[in-house]
Design an enzyme around this catalytic site. Structure first.
Site, PDB file in Angstrom:
ATOM      1  N   ASP A 199       0.845  -1.193   0.000  1.00 41.15           N
ATOM      2  CA  ASP A 199       0.000   0.000   0.000  1.00 41.15           C
ATOM      3  C   ASP A 199       0.880   1.243   0.000  1.00 41.15           C
ATOM      4  O   ASP A 199       1.425   1.636   1.026  1.00 41.15           O
ATOM      5  CB  ASP A 199      -0.909  -0.022   1.231  1.00 41.15           C
ATOM      6  N   GLU A 237      32.065   9.571   2.779  1.00 43.27           N
ATOM      7  CA  GLU A 237      32.684   9.532   4.102  1.00 43.27           C
ATOM      8  C   GLU A 237      31.618   9.809   5.150  1.00 43.27           C
ATOM      9  O   GLU A 237      31.522  10.917   5.692  1.00 43.27           O
ATOM     10  CB  GLU A 237      33.806  10.569   4.185  1.00 43.27           C
ATOM     11  N   GLU A 256      29.749  10.150   8.575  1.00 38.15           N
ATOM     12  CA  GLU A 256      30.102  10.357   9.975  1.00 38.15           C
ATOM     13  C   GLU A 256      28.865  10.142  10.841  1.00 38.15           C
ATOM     14  O   GLU A 256      27.741  10.377  10.397  1.00 38.15           O
ATOM     15  CB  GLU A 256      30.653  11.768  10.187  1.00 38.15           C
ATOM     16  N   GLU A 292      36.428  10.532  14.908  1.00 35.13           N
ATOM     17  CA  GLU A 292      36.375  11.873  14.325  1.00 35.13           C
ATOM     18  C   GLU A 292      36.690  12.937  15.381  1.00 35.13           C
ATOM     19  O   GLU A 292      37.089  12.630  16.496  1.00 35.13           O
ATOM     20  CB  GLU A 292      34.995  12.110  13.692  1.00 35.13           C
ATOM     21  N   GLU A 313      33.878   7.838  11.903  1.00 31.35           N
ATOM     22  CA  GLU A 313      33.771   7.816  10.450  1.00 31.35           C
ATOM     23  C   GLU A 313      34.258   6.472   9.929  1.00 31.35           C
ATOM     24  O   GLU A 313      35.291   5.952  10.369  1.00 31.35           O
ATOM     25  CB  GLU A 313      34.602   8.946   9.836  1.00 31.35           C
ATOM     26  N   HIS A 335      30.695  13.782   3.290  1.00 29.26           N
ATOM     27  CA  HIS A 335      31.520  14.270   2.192  1.00 29.26           C
ATOM     28  C   HIS A 335      31.484  13.253   1.062  1.00 29.26           C
ATOM     29  O   HIS A 335      31.662  12.048   1.279  1.00 29.26           O
ATOM     30  CB  HIS A 335      32.958  14.487   2.664  1.00 29.26           C
ATOM     31  N   ARG A 386      40.088  23.038   3.501  1.00 31.37           N
ATOM     32  CA  ARG A 386      38.855  22.303   3.751  1.00 31.37           C
ATOM     33  C   ARG A 386      37.710  23.206   4.203  1.00 31.37           C
ATOM     34  O   ARG A 386      36.691  22.708   4.680  1.00 31.37           O
ATOM     35  CB  ARG A 386      39.116  21.206   4.796  1.00 31.37           C
ATOM     36  N   GLU A 440      35.646  16.682  -4.212  1.00 34.82           N
ATOM     37  CA  GLU A 440      35.012  16.356  -2.937  1.00 34.82           C
ATOM     38  C   GLU A 440      33.947  17.411  -2.631  1.00 34.82           C
ATOM     39  O   GLU A 440      34.267  18.576  -2.399  1.00 34.82           O
ATOM     40  CB  GLU A 440      36.045  16.313  -1.810  1.00 34.82           C
ATOM     41  N   ARG A 483      31.542  18.829  -0.095  1.00 36.02           N
ATOM     42  CA  ARG A 483      31.523  18.758   1.363  1.00 36.02           C
ATOM     43  C   ARG A 483      30.194  19.209   1.978  1.00 36.02           C
ATOM     44  O   ARG A 483      30.065  19.305   3.192  1.00 36.02           O
ATOM     45  CB  ARG A 483      32.667  19.600   1.933  1.00 36.02           C
TER      46      ARG A 483
END
Length: 464
Positions: free
Chosen positions: A70, A152, A154, A209, A216, A265, A336, A353, A355
């Site tokens: 359903d 990645e 976390e 982390e 992570e 990430h 970063r 990457e 982020r």
């Protein structure tokens, strides 16, 4: 790309062709491994994994796609007057769960298949998040591209209270890369990793982390559909193992103030004719025009995809300066603090990457929008602003304007407005998914806005 893409067209986007795995071979594995229950798994519009579990007597019916459910009871699916839907197993996703406890092992094995959701006519249901992603993959395939993604994820491990409910008390006070006995989650991470190994995951690394109780576990990149499937499975395994240890595993982006939040990430790369289309030895930073345009697309559409990649009210408590989460729309090959970072490796390892996403997102919808944004950047030949190699958090407003640095939405309400205004994101999601997603998230924001929060009482009660 039209939402009426057929089942025949979408089949070619699977990482393992359906023809490579037969229903008979799956049935034989079920029988030879003493599997007593088979879970038919799918995902609702908010990214929550759902399943129908069938006993051994129903295995053949399930493998043939004969199990109906359903759809009106599932968030973001359909109305009660058109509720019947079918689960079509993707046989390439078959796996047998490891026993998470002694009792489970004694009762027999449990297996799982991830399913596509079909209408009674046999056509793909346009509101199925997995179908939304497969549509974008088909679009990339038509252009000669295959998207690969490595994530990645976390998460936090929290103590449970005497009543069994979760708390925000962490089970350690460790930080980046700490060892036991400071890192009290080491044993659990190993247990999670071992379970994932048993299920066929390729784990590249696991560590503590930055924040207390935060962890992570990274798994190897795969094609986009396999990555989305893996994230959904990964979250289940993490939570299930934590439960066996009496802990709560939470993928909430910012469960504790004044410490780093949890991100997802995502490393993205396009391949064409077996070669990484992002690499060009002669290009600036050894990046091809395709890579730069893809990055340009990610930057251009980041505010518009934010409501999907960062879908909770709580997501925007993570996106604040000082906690290694992106706040501004910029890219870099080094620092970063940027929204998009290009790691140092080149050749077939060249990648971007992204982020922005957090682990509360629906991985199918999030990857759909990342791919749509990148492909739009390629189509429009979007040129990103110059890369910024300094800490963006420390830049003044004037410097940010000079470098064409924009800000991300500050809350879910603004992010939903940005999403609703974007024709590129609307086309990627399709009318059904967009309508139901906006409806669910608008309701969530209204509920949050009407609640009186403890901070407000502490801040104002005695003063006004």
């Amino acid at each position: 790309m039209n939402a009426k893409l057929t089942s025949k067209q979408t089949a070619k986007t699977k990482s393992t062709p359906a023809a490579a795995v037969s229903a008979q071979s799956v049935l034989e594995q079920l029988q030879s491994n003493n599997v007593n229950f088979l879970r038919l798994q799918f995902t609702d519009i908010l990214g929550r994994a759902k399943n129908i579990e069938v006993p051994r007597s129903q295995f053949e019916k399930a493998l043939s796609g004969g199990v109906m459910f359903d759809g009106s009871t599932v968030q973001g699916f359909t109305r009660i007057e058109e509720s019947d839907m079918l689960l079509q197993p993707d046989l390439a996703t078959f796996l047998i769960y490891p026993a998470f406890s002694r009792e489970e092992g004694e009762r027999g094995q449990v297996a799982r298949l991830i399913c596509d959701v079909l209408l009674p006519s046999g056509e793909p249901f346009p509101g199925d998040p997995r179908f939304v992603l497969k549509r974008q993959i088909a679009r990339a395939t038509e252009l000669g591209y295959t998207l690969f993604a490595g994530t990645e994820p976390e998460f936090f491990l929290f103590e449970r209270g005497a009543d069994g409910r979760g708390t925000t008390l962490t089970n350690d006070q460790a930080g980046y890369f700490d060892l036991a006995p400071i890192d009290k989650g080491e044993r659990i991470r190993r247990e999670i990793t071992n379970k994932l190994f048993e299920m066929g995951f390729e784990i590249e690394g696991a560590h503590h982390e930055a924040a207390p109780g935060q962890h992570e576990i990274d798994f190897r990149y795969q094609d986009a559909l396999a990555t989305a499937d893996a994230i959904s499975t990964f979250k289940f395994v993490v939570k299930r193992v934590a439960l066996e240890y009496g802990l709560l595993a939470s993928f909430l982006p910012k469960p504790v103030a004044a410490v780093n939040g949890s991100g997802l990430h995502t490393h993205l790369s396009l391949f064409k004719n077996g070669q990484n289309a992002f690499y060009d030895a002669a290009g600036e930073f050894e990046l091809s025009d395709t890579a730069l345009h893809f990055i340009g697309g990610l930057l251009e559409h980041a505010p518009q995809m934010c409501a999907v990649t960062n879908p909770l009210v709580n997501s925007y408590k993570r996106l604040v300066p000082g906690f290694e989460a992106p706040v501004n729309v910029a890219w870099s090959t080094s620092n970063r603090s940027a929204l998009v970072r290009v790691p140092a490796k080149r050749g077939n390892s060249t990648r971007a990457e992204f982020r922005l996403p957090d682990p509360s997102c629906n991985p199918y919808l999030a990857l759909s929008l990342m791919l749509a944004a990148g492909l739009d950047g390629i189509a429009q030949k979007t040129t990103p602003p110059p890369a910024i190699q300094r800490n963006i958090y420390q830049m003044t407003v004037r410097e940010k304007r000079h470098h064409r640095v924009r800000e991300l939405p500050r809350d879910l309400h603004d992010a939903l407005d940005d999403l609703e205004r974007s024709s590129v994101m609307a086309e990627a999601l399709g009318d059904h998914a967009l309508e139901h997603y906006l409806r669910a998230k608008r309701a969530e924001w209204r509920t949050y806005s009407a609640v009186v929060h403890p901070w407000e009482l502490a801040q104002y009660l005695d003063l006004v």
